[in-house]
Design a protein around this motif. Structure first.
Motif, PDB file in Angstrom:
ATOM      1  N   HIS A 159       0.868  -1.175   0.000  1.00 38.39           N
ATOM      2  CA  HIS A 159       0.000   0.000   0.000  1.00 38.39           C
ATOM      3  C   HIS A 159       0.907   1.227   0.000  1.00 38.39           C
ATOM      4  O   HIS A 159       1.502   1.565   1.035  1.00 38.39           O
ATOM      5  N   PRO A 160       1.044   1.891  -1.158  1.00 44.38           N
ATOM      6  CA  PRO A 160       2.002   2.996  -1.283  1.00 44.38           C
ATOM      7  C   PRO A 160       1.779   4.110  -0.275  1.00 44.38           C
ATOM      8  O   PRO A 160       0.654   4.514  -0.007  1.00 44.38           O
ATOM      9  N   ARG A 161       2.882   4.581   0.297  1.00 46.42           N
ATOM     10  CA  ARG A 161       2.914   5.720   1.211  1.00 46.42           C
ATOM     11  C   ARG A 161       2.016   5.541   2.432  1.00 46.42           C
ATOM     12  O   ARG A 161       1.429   6.498   2.945  1.00 46.42           O
ATOM     13  N   ALA A 162       1.895   4.296   2.893  1.00 44.70           N
ATOM     14  CA  ALA A 162       1.065   4.022   4.055  1.00 44.70           C
ATOM     15  C   ALA A 162       1.891   3.396   5.174  1.00 44.70           C
ATOM     16  O   ALA A 162       2.811   2.620   4.920  1.00 44.70           O
ATOM     17  N   GLU A 163       1.556   3.764   6.417  1.00 43.98           N
ATOM     18  CA  GLU A 163       2.108   3.113   7.594  1.00 43.98           C
ATOM     19  C   GLU A 163       1.059   2.118   8.096  1.00 43.98           C
ATOM     20  O   GLU A 163      -0.089   2.493   8.341  1.00 43.98           O
ATOM     21  N   ALA A 164       1.435   0.856   8.227  1.00 47.82           N
ATOM     22  CA  ALA A 164       0.482  -0.191   8.600  1.00 47.82           C
ATOM     23  C   ALA A 164       0.691  -0.625  10.047  1.00 47.82           C
ATOM     24  O   ALA A 164       1.821  -0.873  10.468  1.00 47.82           O
ATOM     25  N   PRO A 261     -19.419 -25.531  13.766  1.00 45.84           N
ATOM     26  CA  PRO A 261     -18.952 -26.736  14.476  1.00 45.84           C
ATOM     27  C   PRO A 261     -17.550 -27.184  14.085  1.00 45.84           C
ATOM     28  O   PRO A 261     -16.929 -27.952  14.828  1.00 45.84           O
ATOM     29  N   PHE A 262     -17.052 -26.732  12.947  1.00 46.64           N
ATOM     30  CA  PHE A 262     -15.714 -27.131  12.506  1.00 46.64           C
ATOM     31  C   PHE A 262     -14.635 -26.136  12.931  1.00 46.64           C
ATOM     32  O   PHE A 262     -13.455 -26.322  12.623  1.00 46.64           O
ATOM     33  N   GLY A 263     -15.033 -25.086  13.617  1.00 48.13           N
ATOM     34  CA  GLY A 263     -14.068 -24.127  14.123  1.00 48.13           C
ATOM     35  C   GLY A 263     -13.463 -23.244  13.045  1.00 48.13           C
ATOM     36  O   GLY A 263     -13.924 -23.214  11.900  1.00 48.13           O
ATOM     37  N   PHE A 264     -12.400 -22.538  13.433  1.00 53.86           N
ATOM     38  CA  PHE A 264     -11.744 -21.579  12.548  1.00 53.86           C
ATOM     39  C   PHE A 264     -10.242 -21.841  12.556  1.00 53.86           C
ATOM     40  O   PHE A 264      -9.683 -22.340  13.530  1.00 53.86           O
ATOM     41  N   VAL A 265      -9.598 -21.473  11.462  1.00 52.40           N
ATOM     42  CA  VAL A 265      -8.158 -21.633  11.327  1.00 52.40           C
ATOM     43  C   VAL A 265      -7.543 -20.278  11.008  1.00 52.40           C
ATOM     44  O   VAL A 265      -8.137 -19.471  10.290  1.00 52.40           O
ATOM     45  N   GLU A 266      -6.358 -20.016  11.552  1.00 51.70           N
ATOM     46  CA  GLU A 266      -5.706 -18.729  11.315  1.00 51.70           C
ATOM     47  C   GLU A 266      -5.110 -18.678   9.925  1.00 51.70           C
ATOM     48  O   GLU A 266      -4.464 -19.622   9.476  1.00 51.70           O
ATOM     49  N   ARG A 267      -5.344 -17.567   9.242  1.00 53.64           N
ATOM     50  CA  ARG A 267      -4.777 -17.352   7.910  1.00 53.64           C
ATOM     51  C   ARG A 267      -3.485 -16.540   8.018  1.00 53.64           C
ATOM     52  O   ARG A 267      -3.271 -15.821   8.988  1.00 53.64           O
ATOM     53  N   PRO A 268      -2.620 -16.618   6.995  1.00 51.23           N
ATOM     54  CA  PRO A 268      -1.389 -15.814   7.003  1.00 51.23           C
ATOM     55  C   PRO A 268      -1.654 -14.374   6.563  1.00 51.23           C
ATOM     56  O   PRO A 268      -0.913 -13.786   5.778  1.00 51.23           O
ATOM     57  N   SER A 269      -2.747 -13.810   7.034  1.00 52.71           N
ATOM     58  CA  SER A 269      -3.108 -12.419   6.745  1.00 52.71           C
ATOM     59  C   SER A 269      -3.621 -11.831   8.053  1.00 52.71           C
ATOM     60  O   SER A 269      -3.794 -12.541   9.039  1.00 52.71           O
ATOM     61  N   TRP A 270      -3.873 -10.532   8.071  1.00 55.69           N
ATOM     62  CA  TRP A 270      -4.261  -9.892   9.322  1.00 55.69           C
ATOM     63  C   TRP A 270      -5.040  -8.617   9.043  1.00 55.69           C
ATOM     64  O   TRP A 270      -5.008  -8.073   7.939  1.00 55.69           O
ATOM     65  N   PHE A 271      -5.741  -8.144  10.064  1.00 52.59           N
ATOM     66  CA  PHE A 271      -6.418  -6.853   9.989  1.00 52.59           C
ATOM     67  C   PHE A 271      -5.406  -5.773  10.352  1.00 52.59           C
ATOM     68  O   PHE A 271      -4.697  -5.884  11.356  1.00 52.59           O
ATOM     69  N   ALA A 272      -5.353  -4.738   9.527  1.00 51.85           N
ATOM     70  CA  ALA A 272      -4.380  -3.664   9.743  1.00 51.85           C
ATOM     71  C   ALA A 272      -5.039  -2.309   9.573  1.00 51.85           C
ATOM     72  O   ALA A 272      -6.012  -2.150   8.822  1.00 51.85           O
ATOM     73  N   PHE A 273      -4.498  -1.342  10.309  1.00 54.76           N
ATOM     74  CA  PHE A 273      -4.896   0.056  10.154  1.00 54.76           C
ATOM     75  C   PHE A 273      -3.809   0.752   9.348  1.00 54.76           C
ATOM     76  O   PHE A 273      -2.632   0.721   9.708  1.00 54.76           O
ATOM     77  N   LEU A 274      -4.219   1.377   8.240  1.00 50.23           N
ATOM     78  CA  LEU A 274      -3.283   2.041   7.340  1.00 50.23           C
ATOM     79  C   LEU A 274      -3.504   3.548   7.401  1.00 50.23           C
ATOM     80  O   LEU A 274      -4.616   4.024   7.221  1.00 50.23           O
ATOM     81  N   ARG A 275      -2.440   4.282   7.669  1.00 48.51           N
ATOM     82  CA  ARG A 275      -2.525   5.739   7.726  1.00 48.51           C
ATOM     83  C   ARG A 275      -1.481   6.340   6.792  1.00 48.51           C
ATOM     84  O   ARG A 275      -0.501   5.680   6.434  1.00 48.51           O
ATOM     85  N   PRO A 276      -1.662   7.587   6.368  1.00 54.10           N
ATOM     86  CA  PRO A 276      -0.682   8.202   5.470  1.00 54.10           C
ATOM     87  C   PRO A 276       0.709   8.254   6.103  1.00 54.10           C
ATOM     88  O   PRO A 276       0.860   8.629   7.265  1.00 54.10           O
ATOM     89  N   GLU A 277       1.684   7.862   5.341  1.00 55.53           N
ATOM     90  CA  GLU A 277       3.058   7.815   5.823  1.00 55.53           C
ATOM     91  C   GLU A 277       3.558   9.209   6.202  1.00 55.53           C
ATOM     92  O   GLU A 277       3.406  10.170   5.454  1.00 55.53           O
ATOM     93  N   GLY A 278       4.146   9.309   7.387  1.00 50.17           N
ATOM     94  CA  GLY A 278       4.782  10.546   7.816  1.00 50.17           C
ATOM     95  C   GLY A 278       3.847  11.656   8.241  1.00 50.17           C
ATOM     96  O   GLY A 278       4.291  12.765   8.518  1.00 50.17           O
ATOM     97  N   ARG A 279       2.543  11.396   8.319  1.00 52.73           N
ATOM     98  CA  ARG A 279       1.587  12.440   8.689  1.00 52.73           C
ATOM     99  C   ARG A 279       1.166  12.258  10.144  1.00 52.73           C
ATOM    100  O   ARG A 279       0.588  11.238  10.504  1.00 52.73           O
ATOM    101  N   ARG A 280       1.470  13.213  10.964  1.00 55.79           N
ATOM    102  CA  ARG A 280       1.164  13.122  12.389  1.00 55.79           C
ATOM    103  C   ARG A 280      -0.213  13.730  12.667  1.00 55.79           C
ATOM    104  O   ARG A 280      -0.546  14.790  12.170  1.00 55.79           O
TER     105      ARG A 280
END
Length: 309
Positions: A159-164, A261-280
């Motif tokens: 994700h260009p110019r993003a802080e994750a 009933p079969f449960g859940f399995v962890e994926r190699p992905s995640w929920f992330a918050f992306l904000r503009p890079e360098g912007r306070r």
């Protein structure tokens, strides 16, 4: 030489820069004109004036299909965060007004996870207003001007110019109406049930099977829906079985509207918050930190071991 000084070139008109930035972000003079509340011709004239002022060609092509030149791309990449910073600065200095932040979010995540928890953030931060906009597109802060975004991030995703900031793991598993799932006691029976899928992630079944080490047969019936929230409601109604993220279905599983009933399995992905890079921004900082805390408090999914037959 004493008393001499170097004269810097006068900057181009701010309005021309703002008009060009809007055109570059939208890729359309019509949409830029709508945002700025001016005519199509006014946008064209401002861009022409900017090019003349800089002595650089910023756009090229026929009038109905203009595209940015390399110089135009480079200028736009610097202008978008600059104008966002100006907007932030103005909003921050306004006395007695709440700071509004716009968060782009996956629609189903907003409905099932974010909005039910949002009152807690607003109570803790009455000086901040949160405006949610639904989107499933990749985040590109060379183009996008919202303050933050919530996405499911794959390991190779950019994700260009993003802080994750990762704030929650991603789990997936099969869910369906309780009366339907009661008739599917084994994975073999499950594989023969109608399969529901979302157009936003068509390979959910194959991705889940790969994580489970299963070789799924071809589906006998498949039903596709435009978005995950439609797919989840179809599963609740008994139309079939869906492979869904735990965050999207946790309230319905806990309430008994869905069974897993079969449960859940962890994926190699995640929920992330992306904000503009360098912007306070202290309001965005607070929202990010709150997401991390809520992610840590979020109940884990059921995980079961079972026979793969």
């Amino acid at each position: 030489m004493r008393g001499s000084h170097i004269k810097s070139a006068a900057p181009p008109p701010l309005n021309a820069l703002r008009t060009f930035e809007a055109f570059a972000r939208h890729g359309s003079m019509t949409r830029a004109a709508a945002e700025l509340c001016v005519t199509h011709g006014a946008v064209s004239r401002q861009i022409a004036a900017l090019q003349a002022s800089l002595g650089v060609v910023l756009v090229s092509g026929p009038r109905h299909a203009l595209v940015l030149t390399e110089a135009g791309v480079q200028l736009a990449e610097r202008l978008t965060p600059a104008f966002s910073a100006i907007i932030d600065a103005v909003q921050t200095t306004r006395q007695g007004e709440a700071r509004e932040i716009e968060i782009s979010c996956l629609g189903t995540f907003a409905l099932k996870w974010l909005i039910p928890r949002l009152p807690g953030f607003l109570e803790a931060h009455p000086e901040v207003r949160v405006r949610l906009s639904e989107s499933y597109q990749s985040v590109d802060y060379r183009r996008d001007r919202f303050d933050g975004a919530i996405r499911i991030i794959e390991p190779d995703e950019l994700h260009p110019r993003a802080e994750a900031t990762r704030f929650m793991p991603q789990y997936q598993g099969p869910v369906g109406a309780p009366n339907l799932m009661a008739t599917l006691p084994t994975l073999s029976a499950l594989s023969e049930a109608p399969r529901l899928r979302s157009a936003t992630f068509r390979r959910a079944w194959s991705a889940w099977a790969e994580l489970m080490g299963l070789n799924l047969p071809a589906a006998t019936v498949e039903r596709e829906f435009a978005h995950n929230h439609s797919m989840v409601e179809a599963a609740v109604s008994g139309m079939g079985v869906a492979i869904a993220p735990w965050a999207f279905v946790a309230p319905d599983v806990i309430a008994g509207r869905l069974a897993a009933p079969f449960g859940f399995v962890e994926r190699p992905s995640w929920f992330a918050f992306l904000r503009p890079e360098g912007r306070r921004d202290t309001a965005v900082d607070a929202f990010r930190d709150w997401l991390v805390a809520e992610g840590e408090r979020s109940p884990p999914p059921p995980v079961h071991s079972f026979d793969k037959s």
